[in-house]
Write a protein that holds these residues in place. Structure first.
Motif, short mmCIF file in Angstrom:
data_model
loop_
_atom_site.label_atom_id
_atom_site.label_comp_id
_atom_site.label_asym_id
_atom_site.label_seq_id
_atom_site.Cartn_x
_atom_site.Cartn_y
_atom_site.Cartn_z
N ASP A 112 0.81 -1.22 0.00
CA ASP A 112 0.00 0.00 0.00
C ASP A 112 0.85 1.28 0.00
OD1 ASP A 112 -2.19 -1.64 0.08
OD2 ASP A 112 -2.59 -1.37 2.21
N GLU A 113 2.17 1.14 0.00
CA GLU A 113 3.06 2.29 0.06
C GLU A 113 3.61 2.61 -1.33
OE1 GLU A 113 3.67 4.10 2.65
OE2 GLU A 113 2.75 2.88 4.23
N LYS A 114 3.33 3.79 -1.84
CA LYS A 114 3.70 4.13 -3.22
C LYS A 114 5.20 4.09 -3.46
CE LYS A 114 3.12 9.15 -2.39
NZ LYS A 114 2.42 9.02 -1.09
N PHE A 115 6.01 4.39 -2.46
CA PHE A 115 7.46 4.40 -2.66
C PHE A 115 8.06 3.00 -2.68
CE2 PHE A 115 6.86 8.82 -1.39
CZ PHE A 115 7.69 9.47 -2.30
N ALA A 116 7.24 1.99 -2.41
CA ALA A 116 7.72 0.61 -2.49
C ALA A 116 7.62 0.06 -3.92
CB ALA A 116 6.91 -0.28 -1.54
N TRP A 117 7.00 0.80 -4.81
CA TRP A 117 6.77 0.33 -6.18
C TRP A 117 7.88 0.79 -7.12
CZ3 TRP A 117 2.43 -2.43 -8.05
CH2 TRP A 117 1.52 -2.80 -7.04
N PRO A 118 8.09 0.07 -8.22
CA PRO A 118 9.09 0.49 -9.20
C PRO A 118 8.75 1.86 -9.79
CG PRO A 118 8.47 -1.79 -9.59
CD PRO A 118 7.50 -1.25 -8.57
N LYS A 119 9.75 2.73 -9.82
CA LYS A 119 9.58 4.04 -10.43
C LYS A 119 9.96 3.95 -11.90
CE LYS A 119 10.65 6.37 -6.08
NZ LYS A 119 11.65 7.14 -5.31
N ARG A 167 11.31 11.13 1.67
CA ARG A 167 9.85 11.18 1.81
C ARG A 167 9.24 9.92 2.41
NH1 ARG A 167 7.31 13.38 -3.65
NH2 ARG A 167 5.48 13.41 -2.26
N ALA A 168 9.98 8.82 2.38
CA ALA A 168 9.45 7.56 2.94
C ALA A 168 10.60 6.78 3.56
CB ALA A 168 8.74 6.75 1.86
N PRO A 169 11.19 7.28 4.65
CA PRO A 169 12.38 6.64 5.22
C PRO A 169 12.15 5.19 5.64
CG PRO A 169 11.51 8.34 6.69
CD PRO A 169 10.82 8.51 5.39
#
Length: 529
Positions: A112-119, A167-169
């Motif tokens: 559910d955390e956007k920063f865990a996804w491939p950019k 932004r998402a430590p």
């Protein structure tokens, strides 16, 4: 007949191309990603994404590639004949994983955390982080910055890593491995521990501030950016560096079953998609500028010379082909600038407008354009610059504006060539590839006139996939070196080459147009880094 498989990962889909060792295309299949570009909401969550976000689903890469390969194998009936696999990928598309390669976004804890996804490569959330890296590197006079013309981009690897840390430590702390998507995919194909994962010299060199000579930037530099980054390379970037065309490993039994291929098939290290166009275009000799022309353009060249040229987007040893220094340059807006101009003048029929424009004499009756509609990449490395028109009068029509845009793009190409030559990098031959040359060959003739040089259009309409297949064959040992493979597989002897020679009268006329272009650049404040 033995064949090689090229996997070409784009923004929306993956292409699987089977090519035999004579260069004959046996089958091709394209499969779209189930989730496409993730720009609105996270899959399965409904969580809204900020407008600058562009993500992808790693499951799509395996699923779509396996489906495309199986379709191509059925069409060609040569499943047992695949001797090697090559992979090209958009870059910098990158992701955080666990030590076993599991993407964080596929874990229950972090899905559910956007920063865990491939950019995705086009993710633009790291603008301030890129500015911070450039500021610190300039202030500290970091030697590696000169390899990139003095500026790195917001789409690159470490700005995206720093963005997550800022932004998402918690996601940064949970990430055990940071890597490019192309490297992740190859890792999945060949297996092994994180310690042995194969990192492409191409992706690391052009997007990760790495070189064979110096490695990554120093611990002290990373610490200056953020204390937690001091040991980022040692702690979160394990692996070994492998050049495209060198075997990264062999296909595992699980992946062989998934793709319908033989276990143990050699897999080449990955390469950036545009850079794969170099072997795919048949560029087997050094000093050949391969112009991959599309919505934007990426112009690349292999050389035996190692020069640091201001304004060049990157020079990397083994970056494109083993044994050469690969130079990357580019123009930020080409085909999309042409389409923008068409829409601005209210013309629906591109071909009709293009024909009227090209019927005009060189110089567009005094109308001049600066083609910085999406900033200037090479040689100014400044995304903030804007385009302009000058010389407009009441009798000018849509075709004059449109021709001036075409001419400005050709002048921008000439500026790149002169930048390389002035920096001591020889440029002796020119090959055009990508969608634009095949759809608008008259523009290639215009470029030949502005350059005063002969230009060949590469026969293949899918040069990146072909280039990957060639590198797969080289990794399999089917050829003694990349040059031999390119000469055997990329020449397409059944397809006559299209050659455009400079027209003497037009070459003379364009000397003034080019001089005007350079003067306009000075007036608009463009300075080389």
């Amino acid at each position: 007949m033995k064949v090689s498989l090229g996997l070409d990962f784009g923004t929306e889909s993956v292409r699987a191309l089977l090519v035999d060792l004579r260069g004959l295309e046996r089958a091709v299949a394209v499969v779209k990603y189930r989730h496409g570009q993730i720009t609105k909401t996270l899959p399965g969550t409904g969580n809204t994404l900020p407008p600058e976000f562009a993500l992808q689903h790693p499951g799509d890469w395996i699923e779509s590639a396996a489906k495309a390969v199986r379709i191509a194998l059925r069409e060609s009936a040569c499943a047992g004949d695949v001797i090697g696999i090559g992979v090209d990928f958009t870059s910098c598309t990158m992701l955080p994983t666990l030590a076993d390669g599991t993407p964080l976004c596929l874990t229950d804890q972090w899905r559910d955390e956007k920063f865990a996804w491939p950019k995705l490569w086009k993710h633009h959330g790291a603008l301030s982080q890129a500015a911070t890296i450039n500021t610190f590197a300039t202030k500290r006079k970091e030697s590696w910055l000169a390899r990139y013309g003095g500026v790195i981009g917001l789409e690159w690897f470490f700005p995206k890593v720093l963005e997550t840390l800022d932004r998402a430590p918690r996601i940064y702390d949970a990430a055990e491995v940071w890597l490019e998507a192309g490297d992740w995919f190859v890792w999945q194909l060949v297996g092994g521990s994180a310690h042995d994962l194969p990192r492409s010299t191409c992706q690391a060199g052009y997007k990760g501030m790495w070189s064979r000579e110096e490695g990554f930037p120093s611990q002290s530099f990373f610490k200056a950016l953020h204390p937690k980054l001091e040991n980022v390379v040692a702690e979160k970037m394990p692996g070994r560096f492998v050049a495209p065309g060198v075997a990264a490993g062999a296909l595992t039994s699980a992946m062989a079953k998934e793709f319908g291929l033989r276990e143990g098939t050699p897999v080449s290290a990955s390469i950036i998609d545009a850079h794969a166009g170099v072997p795919g275009a048949g560029a087997d000799e050094p000093d050949t500028l391969v112009m991959v022309m599309g919505t934007s353009s990426c112009h690349m060249l292999n050389s035996r010379a190692n020069k640091l040229v201001p304004g060049v987007a990157g020079v990397v040893r083994d970056g494109i082909l083993p044994g050469f220094y690969g130079y990357e340059t580019g123009q930020a807006a080409v085909g999309d600038a042409f389409d923008w101009a068409r829409r601005i003048v209210g013309e629906k029929n591109f071909d009709a407008l293009n024909k009227r424009a090209l019927d005009l004499a060189p110089g567009a009756d005094g109308v001049r354009c600066m083609d910085w509609f999406n900033g200037c990449r090479t040689p100014l490395m400044d995304g903030s610059l804007a385009g302009a028109f000058t010389g407009l009068k009441l009798h000018h029509g849509p075709e004059h504006l449109f021709r001036s845009v075409l001419e400005a793009s050709a002048c921008g190409l000439r500026w790149i060539v002169e930048t390389l030559r002035d920096g001591g990098v020889p440029v002796r031959r020119f090959i055009a590839t990508g969608g634009l040359p095949h759809h608008n060959p008259a523009f290639v003739q215009l470029c030949a006139n502005v350059l005063g040089e002969r230009i060949v259009i590469a026969p293949s309409t899918q040069a990146s996939a072909l280039g990957s297949a060639i590198l797969g064959a080289v990794a399999a040992g089917a050829f003694r070196d990349a040059g031999t493979a390119i000469r055997a597989m990329a020449k397409q002897r059944d397809v006559p080459a299209r050659v455009y020679l400079p027209e003497r009268s037009a070459v003379r006329a364009y000397e003034k147009v080019y001089a005007d272009y350079r003067r306009l650049a000075e007036v608009l404040g463009g300075t080389v880094p």
